[in-house]
Design a protein around this motif. Structure first.
Motif, short mmCIF file in Angstrom:
data_model
loop_
_atom_site.label_atom_id
_atom_site.label_comp_id
_atom_site.label_asym_id
_atom_site.label_seq_id
_atom_site.Cartn_x
_atom_site.Cartn_y
_atom_site.Cartn_z
N TYR A 28 47.47 54.17 144.98
CA TYR A 28 48.02 55.48 144.64
C TYR A 28 48.25 56.23 145.95
O TYR A 28 47.39 56.23 146.83
CB TYR A 28 47.04 56.26 143.76
N TYR A 29 49.42 56.84 146.05
CA TYR A 29 49.74 57.55 147.29
C TYR A 29 50.61 58.77 147.01
O TYR A 29 51.30 58.85 146.01
CB TYR A 29 50.43 56.62 148.29
N HIS A 30 50.53 59.71 147.94
CA HIS A 30 51.41 60.88 147.95
C HIS A 30 52.54 60.57 148.92
O HIS A 30 52.30 59.98 149.98
CB HIS A 30 50.68 62.13 148.44
N TRP A 31 53.74 61.01 148.58
CA TRP A 31 54.85 60.88 149.52
C TRP A 31 54.95 62.18 150.31
O TRP A 31 55.00 63.26 149.72
CB TRP A 31 56.16 60.58 148.79
N ILE A 32 54.94 62.07 151.61
CA ILE A 32 55.02 63.23 152.48
C ILE A 32 56.41 63.24 153.13
O ILE A 32 56.78 62.30 153.84
CB ILE A 32 53.96 63.15 153.62
N ASP A 45 58.77 65.14 162.55
CA ASP A 45 57.65 64.46 161.90
C ASP A 45 58.23 63.44 160.92
O ASP A 45 59.10 63.78 160.12
CB ASP A 45 56.77 65.45 161.14
N PRO A 46 57.76 62.20 160.97
CA PRO A 46 58.32 61.19 160.07
C PRO A 46 57.83 61.37 158.63
O PRO A 46 56.75 61.92 158.39
CB PRO A 46 57.80 59.88 160.66
N SER A 47 58.62 60.90 157.69
CA SER A 47 58.18 60.85 156.30
C SER A 47 57.28 59.64 156.14
O SER A 47 57.36 58.69 156.92
CB SER A 47 59.39 60.72 155.37
N GLY A 48 56.45 59.65 155.12
CA GLY A 48 55.59 58.49 154.90
C GLY A 48 54.65 58.68 153.74
O GLY A 48 54.60 59.72 153.11
N GLU A 80 53.15 49.68 153.70
CA GLU A 80 53.76 48.96 152.58
C GLU A 80 54.27 49.93 151.52
O GLU A 80 55.35 49.74 150.96
CB GLU A 80 52.77 47.98 151.96
N CYS A 81 53.51 50.97 151.24
CA CYS A 81 53.93 51.99 150.27
C CYS A 81 55.19 52.69 150.75
O CYS A 81 56.10 52.96 149.95
CB CYS A 81 52.82 53.01 150.03
N THR A 82 55.25 52.98 152.04
CA THR A 82 56.43 53.63 152.61
C THR A 82 57.66 52.73 152.46
O THR A 82 58.72 53.20 152.05
CB THR A 82 56.20 53.98 154.10
N GLU A 83 57.49 51.44 152.76
CA GLU A 83 58.61 50.51 152.60
C GLU A 83 59.04 50.42 151.14
O GLU A 83 60.24 50.40 150.85
CB GLU A 83 58.21 49.11 153.09
N ASP A 84 58.08 50.38 150.24
CA ASP A 84 58.39 50.30 148.82
C ASP A 84 59.12 51.56 148.35
O ASP A 84 60.11 51.48 147.63
CB ASP A 84 57.10 50.10 148.01
N TYR A 85 58.65 52.71 148.78
CA TYR A 85 59.26 53.98 148.39
C TYR A 85 60.70 54.07 148.89
O TYR A 85 61.59 54.55 148.20
CB TYR A 85 58.45 55.15 148.94
N CYS A 86 60.93 53.57 150.10
CA CYS A 86 62.27 53.63 150.70
C CYS A 86 63.17 52.48 150.26
O CYS A 86 64.32 52.42 150.66
CB CYS A 86 62.15 53.65 152.22
N GLY A 87 62.63 51.57 149.47
CA GLY A 87 63.43 50.46 148.95
C GLY A 87 63.62 49.31 149.92
O GLY A 87 64.53 48.51 149.75
#
Length: 89
Positions: A28-32, A45-48, A80-87
């Motif tokens: 479980y993660y928050h997207w920033i 500041d990068p998203s992640g 990995e969550c960042t990659e998944d979120y960004c497709g």
């Protein structure tokens, strides 16, 4: 144990848990959203992803294993969550 998370995203993956082998986990993660630079001399500041919990089902029970994971593994999961979120996966 009833786990309630609000405003999170979920990423599913497998972790090697030693003697019990690979187990499916839910991360479980928050997207920033990153911020843009105020002036041209500052880097934006990068998203992640910010991992808030890692849950595993072991012997039919939901277990929060977040505190059992080291910082490097949590960083890898956030990536990995960042990659998944960004497709990207």
């Amino acid at each position: 144990m009833k786990t309630i998370f609000h405003n999170e995203h979920v990423y599913e993956t497998y972790l090697d848990m030693g003697v019990i082998g690979e187990q499916k986990v839910e991360v479980y993660y928050h997207w920033i959203n990153g911020s843009k630079a105020v002036n041209c001399m500052d880097a934006p500041d990068p998203s992640g992803a910010d991992v808030v919990a890692v849950l595993a089902w072991i012997d039919g029970k939901e277990i929060d294993i977040t505190e059992l994971l080291n910082a490097n593994l949590l960083d890898d999961l956030a990536y990995e969550c960042t990659e998944d979120y960004c497709g990207a996966i």
